[in-house]
Design a protein around this motif. Structure first.
Motif, PDB file in Angstrom:
ATOM      1  N   ILE A  51       0.843  -1.190   0.000  1.00 51.08           N
ATOM      2  CA  ILE A  51       0.000   0.000   0.000  1.00 51.08           C
ATOM      3  C   ILE A  51       0.882   1.244   0.000  1.00 51.08           C
ATOM      4  O   ILE A  51       1.902   1.283   0.679  1.00 51.08           O
ATOM      5  CB  ILE A  51      -1.009   0.020   1.170  1.00 51.08           C
ATOM      6  N   VAL A  52       0.477   2.217  -0.806  1.00 52.33           N
ATOM      7  CA  VAL A  52       1.242   3.446  -0.986  1.00 52.33           C
ATOM      8  C   VAL A  52       0.304   4.639  -0.814  1.00 52.33           C
ATOM      9  O   VAL A  52      -0.736   4.696  -1.470  1.00 52.33           O
ATOM     10  CB  VAL A  52       1.885   3.488  -2.393  1.00 52.33           C
ATOM     11  N   PRO A  53       0.663   5.587   0.057  1.00 47.77           N
ATOM     12  CA  PRO A  53      -0.170   6.781   0.196  1.00 47.77           C
ATOM     13  C   PRO A  53      -0.156   7.612  -1.089  1.00 47.77           C
ATOM     14  O   PRO A  53       0.894   7.808  -1.703  1.00 47.77           O
ATOM     15  CB  PRO A  53       0.500   7.571   1.326  1.00 47.77           C
ATOM     16  N   THR A  58      -6.154   9.320   0.823  1.00 45.33           N
ATOM     17  CA  THR A  58      -6.259   8.168  -0.075  1.00 45.33           C
ATOM     18  C   THR A  58      -4.961   7.369  -0.136  1.00 45.33           C
ATOM     19  O   THR A  58      -3.876   7.927  -0.242  1.00 45.33           O
ATOM     20  CB  THR A  58      -6.633   8.644  -1.501  1.00 45.33           C
ATOM     21  N   VAL A  59      -5.114   6.067  -0.088  1.00 45.40           N
ATOM     22  CA  VAL A  59      -4.005   5.130  -0.225  1.00 45.40           C
ATOM     23  C   VAL A  59      -4.315   4.234  -1.431  1.00 45.40           C
ATOM     24  O   VAL A  59      -5.477   4.028  -1.780  1.00 45.40           O
ATOM     25  CB  VAL A  59      -3.817   4.315   1.079  1.00 45.40           C
ATOM     26  N   LEU A  80      -6.868  -8.620   0.776  1.00 43.53           N
ATOM     27  CA  LEU A  80      -7.588  -7.390   0.449  1.00 43.53           C
ATOM     28  C   LEU A  80      -8.285  -6.823   1.682  1.00 43.53           C
ATOM     29  O   LEU A  80      -8.215  -5.621   1.951  1.00 43.53           O
ATOM     30  CB  LEU A  80      -8.588  -7.665  -0.674  1.00 43.53           C
ATOM     31  N   GLN A  81      -8.909  -7.685   2.464  1.00 44.39           N
ATOM     32  CA  GLN A  81      -9.577  -7.241   3.696  1.00 44.39           C
ATOM     33  C   GLN A  81      -8.560  -6.680   4.697  1.00 44.39           C
ATOM     34  O   GLN A  81      -8.832  -5.700   5.376  1.00 44.39           O
ATOM     35  CB  GLN A  81     -10.374  -8.396   4.312  1.00 44.39           C
ATOM     36  N   GLU A  82      -7.383  -7.287   4.775  1.00 46.40           N
ATOM     37  CA  GLU A  82      -6.332  -6.780   5.663  1.00 46.40           C
ATOM     38  C   GLU A  82      -5.855  -5.412   5.181  1.00 46.40           C
ATOM     39  O   GLU A  82      -5.635  -4.512   5.991  1.00 46.40           O
ATOM     40  CB  GLU A  82      -5.165  -7.768   5.720  1.00 46.40           C
ATOM     41  N   ALA A  83      -5.673  -5.256   3.876  1.00 44.92           N
ATOM     42  CA  ALA A  83      -5.249  -3.961   3.328  1.00 44.92           C
ATOM     43  C   ALA A  83      -6.284  -2.879   3.640  1.00 44.92           C
ATOM     44  O   ALA A  83      -5.920  -1.752   3.994  1.00 44.92           O
ATOM     45  CB  ALA A  83      -5.026  -4.073   1.818  1.00 44.92           C
ATOM     46  N   ILE A  84      -7.542  -3.223   3.564  1.00 42.74           N
ATOM     47  CA  ILE A  84      -8.614  -2.280   3.906  1.00 42.74           C
ATOM     48  C   ILE A  84      -8.533  -1.925   5.392  1.00 42.74           C
ATOM     49  O   ILE A  84      -8.597  -0.755   5.763  1.00 42.74           O
ATOM     50  CB  ILE A  84      -9.996  -2.868   3.536  1.00 42.74           C
ATOM     51  N   GLY A  85      -8.351  -2.939   6.240  1.00 45.36           N
ATOM     52  CA  GLY A  85      -8.254  -2.705   7.683  1.00 45.36           C
ATOM     53  C   GLY A  85      -7.053  -1.851   8.058  1.00 45.36           C
ATOM     54  O   GLY A  85      -7.170  -0.924   8.875  1.00 45.36           O
ATOM     55  N   ILE A  95      -9.535   4.004  -0.594  1.00 39.09           N
ATOM     56  CA  ILE A  95      -8.510   3.108  -1.133  1.00 39.09           C
ATOM     57  C   ILE A  95      -8.760   2.993  -2.623  1.00 39.09           C
ATOM     58  O   ILE A  95      -9.907   2.805  -3.058  1.00 39.09           O
ATOM     59  CB  ILE A  95      -8.580   1.691  -0.532  1.00 39.09           C
ATOM     60  N   GLU A  96      -7.682   3.074  -3.386  1.00 40.59           N
ATOM     61  CA  GLU A  96      -7.762   2.872  -4.823  1.00 40.59           C
ATOM     62  C   GLU A  96      -6.928   1.657  -5.196  1.00 40.59           C
ATOM     63  O   GLU A  96      -5.997   1.285  -4.487  1.00 40.59           O
ATOM     64  CB  GLU A  96      -7.263   4.103  -5.572  1.00 40.59           C
ATOM     65  N   ILE A  97      -7.313   1.057  -6.308  1.00 46.03           N
ATOM     66  CA  ILE A  97      -6.558  -0.073  -6.842  1.00 46.03           C
ATOM     67  C   ILE A  97      -6.748  -0.063  -8.349  1.00 46.03           C
ATOM     68  O   ILE A  97      -7.800   0.341  -8.845  1.00 46.03           O
ATOM     69  CB  ILE A  97      -7.009  -1.409  -6.202  1.00 46.03           C
ATOM     70  N   GLY A  98      -5.709  -0.456  -9.066  1.00 42.52           N
ATOM     71  CA  GLY A  98      -5.801  -0.537 -10.515  1.00 42.52           C
ATOM     72  C   GLY A  98      -5.481  -1.941 -10.975  1.00 42.52           C
ATOM     73  O   GLY A  98      -4.657  -2.625 -10.370  1.00 42.52           O
TER      74      GLY A  98
END
Length: 151
Positions: A51-53, A58-59, A80-85, A95-98
Protein backbone atom coordinates in the motif's frame (compact mmCIF):
# COMPACT_ATOMS: atom_id res chain seq x y z
CA UNK A 1 -2.15 -17.96 8.13
CA UNK A 2 -0.60 -14.83 9.57
CA UNK A 3 -0.37 -11.43 7.84
CA UNK A 4 2.40 -9.08 8.96
CA UNK A 5 4.28 -6.01 7.82
CA UNK A 6 7.56 -6.82 6.10
CA UNK A 7 10.47 -5.44 8.09
CA UNK A 8 12.84 -2.94 6.42
CA UNK A 9 15.78 -5.39 6.60
CA UNK A 10 13.82 -8.25 4.97
CA UNK A 11 14.03 -9.01 1.27
CA UNK A 12 10.68 -8.39 -0.44
CA UNK A 13 9.12 -11.52 -2.00
CA UNK A 14 9.86 -10.57 -5.60
CA UNK A 15 8.61 -13.90 -6.93
CA UNK A 16 5.11 -12.99 -5.69
CA UNK A 17 5.29 -9.27 -6.44
CA UNK A 18 6.23 -10.03 -10.04
CA UNK A 19 3.18 -12.28 -10.42
CA UNK A 20 0.97 -9.22 -10.10
CA UNK A 21 3.28 -6.73 -11.83
CA UNK A 22 5.87 -7.95 -14.34
CA UNK A 23 7.92 -4.74 -14.12
CA UNK A 24 10.64 -5.16 -11.50
CA UNK A 25 11.53 -1.49 -11.94
CA UNK A 26 8.00 -0.37 -11.02
CA UNK A 27 7.81 -2.87 -8.15
CA UNK A 28 11.09 -1.61 -6.68
CA UNK A 29 9.84 1.98 -6.91
CA UNK A 30 6.58 1.47 -5.06
CA UNK A 31 7.87 -0.90 -2.39
CA UNK A 32 10.22 1.87 -1.28
CA UNK A 33 7.37 4.44 -1.31
CA UNK A 34 4.89 2.30 0.62
CA UNK A 35 4.47 -0.54 3.07
CA UNK A 36 4.75 -4.20 2.13
CA UNK A 37 2.75 -6.87 3.98
CA UNK A 38 3.15 -10.62 3.66
CA UNK A 39 0.92 -13.57 4.42
CA UNK A 40 2.73 -16.54 5.93
CA UNK A 41 1.68 -20.13 6.39
CA UNK A 42 4.13 -22.42 8.22
CA UNK A 43 6.89 -19.82 7.74
CA UNK A 44 6.33 -19.79 3.95
CA UNK A 45 5.34 -16.49 2.36
CA UNK A 46 2.22 -17.26 0.33
CA UNK A 47 0.83 -13.78 -0.31
CA UNK A 48 1.78 -10.12 -0.45
CA UNK A 49 0.31 -6.65 -0.80
CA UNK A 50 1.81 -3.18 -0.99
CA UNK A 51 0.00 0.00 0.00
CA UNK A 52 1.24 3.45 -0.99
CA UNK A 53 -0.17 6.78 0.20
CA UNK A 54 -1.45 8.98 -2.64
CA UNK A 55 -2.80 11.87 -0.54
CA UNK A 56 -3.63 12.46 3.14
CA UNK A 57 -7.03 10.85 2.51
CA UNK A 58 -6.26 8.17 -0.08
CA UNK A 59 -4.01 5.13 -0.22
CA UNK A 60 -3.46 2.81 -3.18
CA UNK A 61 -2.99 -0.94 -3.18
CA UNK A 62 -0.19 -1.12 -5.73
CA UNK A 63 0.31 -4.88 -5.68
CA UNK A 64 -1.56 -7.87 -4.33
CA UNK A 65 -0.58 -11.44 -5.14
CA UNK A 66 -0.96 -15.02 -3.93
CA UNK A 67 1.36 -17.95 -4.70
CA UNK A 68 0.10 -19.77 -7.76
CA UNK A 69 -0.24 -23.04 -5.84
CA UNK A 70 -2.41 -21.31 -3.18
CA UNK A 71 -4.74 -19.35 -5.45
CA UNK A 72 -8.47 -20.04 -5.28
CA UNK A 73 -8.41 -20.61 -1.50
CA UNK A 74 -9.68 -17.20 -0.36
CA UNK A 75 -6.22 -15.85 0.49
CA UNK A 76 -6.52 -12.94 -1.95
CA UNK A 77 -9.76 -11.87 -0.30
CA UNK A 78 -8.12 -12.05 3.15
CA UNK A 79 -5.20 -9.95 1.90
CA UNK A 80 -7.59 -7.39 0.45
CA UNK A 81 -9.58 -7.24 3.70
CA UNK A 82 -6.33 -6.78 5.66
CA UNK A 83 -5.25 -3.96 3.33
CA UNK A 84 -8.61 -2.28 3.91
CA UNK A 85 -8.25 -2.71 7.68
CA UNK A 86 -4.69 -1.34 7.73
CA UNK A 87 -5.73 1.64 5.61
CA UNK A 88 -8.71 2.39 7.81
CA UNK A 89 -6.67 2.13 11.02
CA UNK A 90 -4.11 4.53 9.52
CA UNK A 91 -6.86 7.11 9.02
CA UNK A 92 -7.36 6.93 5.27
CA UNK A 93 -10.82 7.64 3.86
CA UNK A 94 -10.38 5.97 0.47
CA UNK A 95 -8.51 3.11 -1.13
CA UNK A 96 -7.76 2.87 -4.82
CA UNK A 97 -6.56 -0.07 -6.84
CA UNK A 98 -5.80 -0.54 -10.51
CA UNK A 99 -5.89 -3.67 -12.59
CA UNK A 100 -5.82 -4.68 -16.21
CA UNK A 101 -8.89 -4.84 -18.41
CA UNK A 102 -8.05 -8.54 -18.88
CA UNK A 103 -7.87 -9.34 -15.14
CA UNK A 104 -11.38 -10.74 -14.88
CA UNK A 105 -10.90 -12.57 -11.57
CA UNK A 106 -9.36 -9.55 -9.87
CA UNK A 107 -12.12 -7.23 -11.15
CA UNK A 108 -14.72 -9.57 -9.69
CA UNK A 109 -12.90 -9.87 -6.34
CA UNK A 110 -12.46 -6.12 -5.92
CA UNK A 111 -16.11 -5.43 -6.68
CA UNK A 112 -17.27 -8.20 -4.32
CA UNK A 113 -15.25 -6.42 -1.60
CA UNK A 114 -17.03 -3.12 -2.24
CA UNK A 115 -14.75 -1.37 -4.73
CA UNK A 116 -16.44 0.52 -7.55
CA UNK A 117 -15.02 1.35 -10.95
CA UNK A 118 -13.80 4.94 -10.87
CA UNK A 119 -12.15 5.28 -14.25
CA UNK A 120 -10.08 3.83 -17.05
CA UNK A 121 -6.56 4.78 -18.11
CA UNK A 122 -6.51 3.83 -21.77
CA UNK A 123 -3.41 2.09 -23.12
CA UNK A 124 -1.66 2.16 -19.72
CA UNK A 125 -0.13 -1.30 -20.12
CA UNK A 126 0.87 -0.66 -23.74
CA UNK A 127 2.69 2.57 -22.78
CA UNK A 128 4.33 1.47 -19.51
CA UNK A 129 5.34 -2.16 -20.13
CA UNK A 130 7.79 -3.49 -22.70
CA UNK A 131 6.27 -6.95 -22.86
CA UNK A 132 2.81 -7.90 -24.07
CA UNK A 133 0.50 -9.01 -21.26
CA UNK A 134 -2.17 -11.60 -22.09
CA UNK A 135 -4.69 -12.85 -19.53
CA UNK A 136 -7.75 -14.97 -20.09
CA UNK A 137 -7.10 -14.79 -23.85
CA UNK A 138 -7.42 -10.97 -23.72
CA UNK A 139 -4.69 -8.45 -24.50
CA UNK A 140 -4.15 -6.26 -21.44
CA UNK A 141 -4.21 -2.66 -22.67
CA UNK A 142 -6.17 -0.48 -20.24
CA UNK A 143 -5.96 0.01 -16.49
CA UNK A 144 -9.30 -0.18 -14.71
CA UNK A 145 -9.20 2.07 -11.62
CA UNK A 146 -11.40 1.10 -8.67
CA UNK A 147 -12.10 2.97 -5.45
CA UNK A 148 -13.52 2.13 -2.04
CA UNK A 149 -14.68 4.70 0.51
CA UNK A 150 -13.79 3.28 3.94
CA UNK A 151 -14.59 6.04 6.46
Amino acid sequence: MKIRKLQRDEMPPYDLLLLADPSRELVETYITEGECYVAEDNDDIIGVFVIVPLTKETVEIKNIAVSEDRQGQGIGKKLLQEAIGVSKSNGYDNIEIGTGNSSIGQLALYQKCGFRIAGVIKDFFIQHYDEIIMENGILCKDMIRLRLEIQ
